[in-house]
Design an enzyme around this catalytic site. Structure first.
Site, PDB file in Angstrom:
ATOM      1  N   PRO A  19       0.839  -1.210   0.000  1.00 20.01           N
ATOM      2  CA  PRO A  19       0.000   0.000   0.000  1.00 20.01           C
ATOM      3  C   PRO A  19       0.870   1.255   0.000  1.00 20.01           C
ATOM      4  CG  PRO A  19      -0.548  -1.506   1.816  1.00 20.01           C
ATOM      5  CD  PRO A  19       0.775  -1.926   1.279  1.00 20.01           C
ATOM      6  N   SER A  58      -9.133  -7.855  12.236  1.00 21.03           N
ATOM      7  CA  SER A  58      -8.013  -8.099  13.137  1.00 21.03           C
ATOM      8  C   SER A  58      -8.310  -9.261  14.080  1.00 21.03           C
ATOM      9  CB  SER A  58      -7.720  -6.841  13.956  1.00 21.03           C
ATOM     10  OG  SER A  58      -6.732  -7.112  14.937  1.00 21.03           O
ATOM     11  N   SER A  96     -10.681  -2.436   2.747  1.00 21.80           N
ATOM     12  CA  SER A  96     -10.199  -2.339   4.132  1.00 21.80           C
ATOM     13  C   SER A  96     -10.469  -0.938   4.652  1.00 21.80           C
ATOM     14  CB  SER A  96      -8.698  -2.655   4.227  1.00 21.80           C
ATOM     15  OG  SER A  96      -7.947  -1.746   3.459  1.00 21.80           O
ATOM     16  N   GLN A  97     -10.755  -0.860   5.935  1.00 24.72           N
ATOM     17  CA  GLN A  97     -10.867   0.441   6.585  1.00 24.72           C
ATOM     18  C   GLN A  97      -9.490   0.838   7.097  1.00 24.72           C
ATOM     19  OE1 GLN A  97     -13.002   2.751  10.360  1.00 24.72           O
ATOM     20  NE2 GLN A  97     -13.605   0.656   9.887  1.00 24.72           N
TER      21      GLN A  97
END
Length: 755
Positions: free
Chosen positions: A203, A567, A689-690
């Site tokens: 990323p 998670s 994804s946050q």
């Protein structure tokens, strides 16, 4: 409903009646687990029988530990209570929190009543995993595909099938290892993947741009970042890193911090078949430094080693670090020959880069360079600005960019952090294997590119935001850079043979082609943010995930396998499992929201606001009350899947374990994992994804499949920042069109729920 509540009260009464005897039996010699023997009907008498069985065994470590007993008891209660009422679960959650407190007198616990040691990642019951797998397949497979898979599952799960044998294999593995799933997951997610790291895996993150007036400003800001990195490393080595705890769902439960110690000084190494990691050994609590701490700077493809802390001269001050950076900024442009683009090789497919790295190591100096890079705390990349051709290709009516650096917009800056812009820009000014690459551009844009295998985004974001906030809160008005009589940074020189020299041109073609194919768009939705979502009594993450599903349905008329990381840090060495947002409930809601229309539904923003359109009468097949009810069902399902994942009962990690166990036990894959439905389930056409940030920052990445989308999001109080990606080579996908569909979806969801 009343009968269900009475059954709950009977169970609770039975628990209370047996509390004293159960509390007495929580002694290291008196209790053992009793798994999977209860029926689904449940009563107070049966609960008493269960406690009676528990008292008849002894308790020790492993499967008979207090944690295991209480886990089994909570599972028993969950199974009983989940069959009573499908909604209004607040009372159920409070009941299920009781057993945790019973552990407080059984062993060493922390201030919140949790055991001092983290539990191991569980192996969910085989029947539960298979049932949840079928639910996940329903909205993304055809009826024929689903029926075939159900038949395979029935055979696999039968007492004579392979499933129970593989499940027991995983349970035994769990007893023997700290985290039975970790290397299965690490290899499958990262180490075995052969495609290049930039765009596909690493990323990129953009922070609010700085205002640099001179090159001294660049050096000073970079020095403050590196000084913060060094201070964080000292905190890690001293053991002062604060323990994080869960904010909900067993609030205050300790979280595993292992990945935080892998950020600095680590690096990925390519392999022909499988990559590996260089991970530094964790230093003992000792104020004495027995080794140098250094970083590697890259400017105009030339690499330099800067020692921040040495055994013989201690730690550099900020101004001393700045003077070293200033030297690099003045030296790199004046080199007599353009440096070889060695960093470009790290952007190749992994097997090719492994061969090139092996060729580099024939020379002793090259081997030392590789060691310096891999053991550096971080790599700092000093970049030149990208051209405006990387600016966003948005859509009519889209909100303007928030941050700019000269004529560059946020999408342009994200391209720089993700891949560097190509062989003629900054893609050779990188080392993509390095866990943390800090990137600072002379026009003030800055951020990072990080290699994902060592940790999740939260660890990286928290570290850099802490350093950045300290810089913002404590501005240094002294712009002078005093000259220090330090030796200049070591310039890393490479000795290259003809084989490696030939690879540079080939690597440049590969990298440039991949970058030209990336369709990326930073989109800020400003209609509302998480404040409105919370006012609707919905989790912002759940809400946005459903918006992503609706946006996809509006474009294509169906849902696809969707990945959202969840998670699992509540467990020892826990990383993530997959929240699958494509559910049957989400599909029914999306269909209804589109009023029965099929694929390629015209978007509101596609339509011309002419007089003819204004006179059109629009009909609604479904009432708002019905749509709200479908939405609540979709929310409930998404929330259930999310909670299961964070509590260790997702399906992707158990399925991966069963798949790998199949090979290890029988030497081949079971039909369950060659089935067409399994392949569909593993092809994540929507990868999300946050990435929540406390600063106005954002993180983005490319899709994980050639025909898919990538979409990260940062929900803020009054807006939501999306980073949407696709590939131009796929004619069916478009980042800007998906963002447009997101805008329409979020707008109509607001209209549905605002009252």
């Amino acid at each position: 409903m009343l009968r269900g509540r009475l059954r709950v009260l009977a169970t609770v009464a039975s628990i209370r009646e047996n509390y004293s005897s159960f509390n007495c039996c929580l002694h290291p010699r008196n209790v053992a687990s009793n798994e999977g023997t209860s029926s689904a009907t449940g009563s107070g008498a049966e609960s008493a029988a269960l406690f009676s069985k528990l008292r008849s065994f002894s308790i020790g470590s492993g499967p008979n530990s207090p944690q295991r007993v209480v886990s089994n008891l909570r599972g028993f209660l969950t199974h009983r209570l989940s069959n009573i009422t499908p909604s209004d679960t607040g009372w159920k959650d409070s009941i299920l929190s009781i057993p945790k407190k019973w552990l407080s007198s059984a062993e060493s616990v922390d201030e919140f009543g949790f055991p001092d040691t983290l539990p191991k990642v569980p192996v969910p019951p085989l029947e539960q995993t298979m049932a949840d797998y079928v639910l996940a397949l329903e909205p993304i497979t055809t009826p024929a595909q689903l029926e075939r898979t159900k038949g395979i599952i029935k055979q696999f799960s039968s007492p004579q099938g392979l499933g129970p044998r593989l499940h027991q294999y995983l349970q035994d593995k769990r007893e023997a290892e700290d985290n039975w799933a970790y290397y299965y997951w690490l290899n499958d997610m990262y180490m075995n993947v052969r495609i290049p790291l930039p765009i596909n895996s690493n990323p990129g993150m953009v922070f609010p741009p700085r205002r640099f007036k001179t090159v001294h400003d660049v050096a000073h800001f970079a020095a403050r970042l590196l000084d913060g990195i060094l201070a964080h490393k000292e905190m890690l080595d001293s053991g002062d890193l604060p323990l994080e705890r869960a904010a909900s769902r067993e609030k205050h439960q300790p979280l595993c911090m292992a990945q935080y110690y892998r950020l600095l000084g680590s690096c990925r190494r390519p392999g022909v078949e499988r990559d590996s990691q260089y991970l530094p050994k964790r230093a003992q609590t000792n104020p004495d430094i027995d080794e140098d701490r250094h970083v590697v700077l890259i400017c105009r493809n030339q690499m330099y080693c800067v020692v921040l802390q040495a055994c013989d001269r201690g730690k550099l001050s900020e101004s001393e670090i700045a003077s070293q950076i200033l030297y690099v900024l003045s030296d790199a442009p004046c080199l007599p020959a353009k440096p070889a683009p060695v960093g470009l090789l790290t952007a190749e497919p992994r097997s090719q880069w492994a061969q090139d790295r092996e060729a580099l190591q024939w020379d002793e100096r090259n081997r030392r360079n590789l060691e310096l890079i891999e053991t550096a705390l971080v790599v700092l990349c000093l970049d030149e600005p990208l051209g405006v051709n990387f600016n966003a290709r948005g859509f009519t009516g889209a909100t303007p960019t928030m941050h700019t650096a000269g004529d560059r917009d946020e999408t342009n800056m994200a391209h720089e952090m993700i891949h560097g812009g190509g062989s003629e820009f900054n893609s050779a000014n990188r080392w993509f294997d390095k866990t943390m690459q800090l990137i600072i551009c002379t026009d003030g844009s800055w951020g990072l590119c990080y290699e994902h295998s060592t940790s999740e985004g939260i660890a990286v974001v928290q570290l850099l935001e802490k350093i950045y906030k300290n810089i913002v809160d404590h501005p240094d008005d002294d712009n002078g850079l005093p000259q220090h009589h330090l030796p200049p940074p070591e310039r890393l020189e490479w000795h290259l043979n003809a084989q490696v020299e030939r690879r540079f041109a080939e690597a440049a073609l590969t990298v440039d082609k991949a970058i030209d194919n990336l369709d990326f768009y930073v989109y800020r939705y400003k209609g509302y943010g998480k404040n409105f979502v919370k006012s609707c009594q919905v989790s912002p993450d759940v809400y946005i995930q459903l918006a992503l599903q609706l946006a996809h349905y509006k474009l294509y008329g169906h849902l696809v396998a969707t990945y959202e990381s969840a998670s699992t840090r509540r467990f020892l060495h826990g990383r993530v499992d997959c929240i699958r947002a494509a559910s049957t409930e989400a599909l029914e809601w999306a269909k209804a929201m589109c009023q029965g229309e099929g694929a390629n539904v015209p978007l509101e923003s596609d339509r011309e606001d002419d007089e003819e359109d204004a006179r059109k009468v629009k009909f609604s097949i479904y009432s708002k009350d019905h749509l709200r009810e479908l939405f609540r069902c979709a929310v409930a399902r998404q929330t259930e899947v999310m909670v299961k994942n964070i509590l260790g009962s997702g399906i992707d990690i158990p399925l991966l374990g069963l798949r790998e166990a199949s090979v290890e036990v029988t030497g081949e894959l079971h039909e369950l994992f060659t089935d067409e439905s399994y392949k569909i389930s593993q092809c994540f056409l929507l990868s999300t994804s946050q990435v929540a940030c406390s600063t106005d920052s954002f993180m983005g990445y490319g899709p994980v499949t050639p025909r898919g989308y990538g979409c990260s999001y940062n929900p803020q109080p009054e807006q939501i920042v999306f980073c949407v990606s696709a590939f131009y080579a796929c004619e069916d996908t478009s980042a800007s069109r998906y963002a447009k569909s997101l805008q329409d979806s979020l707008d109509i969801m607001h209209d549905l729920l605002q009252n």
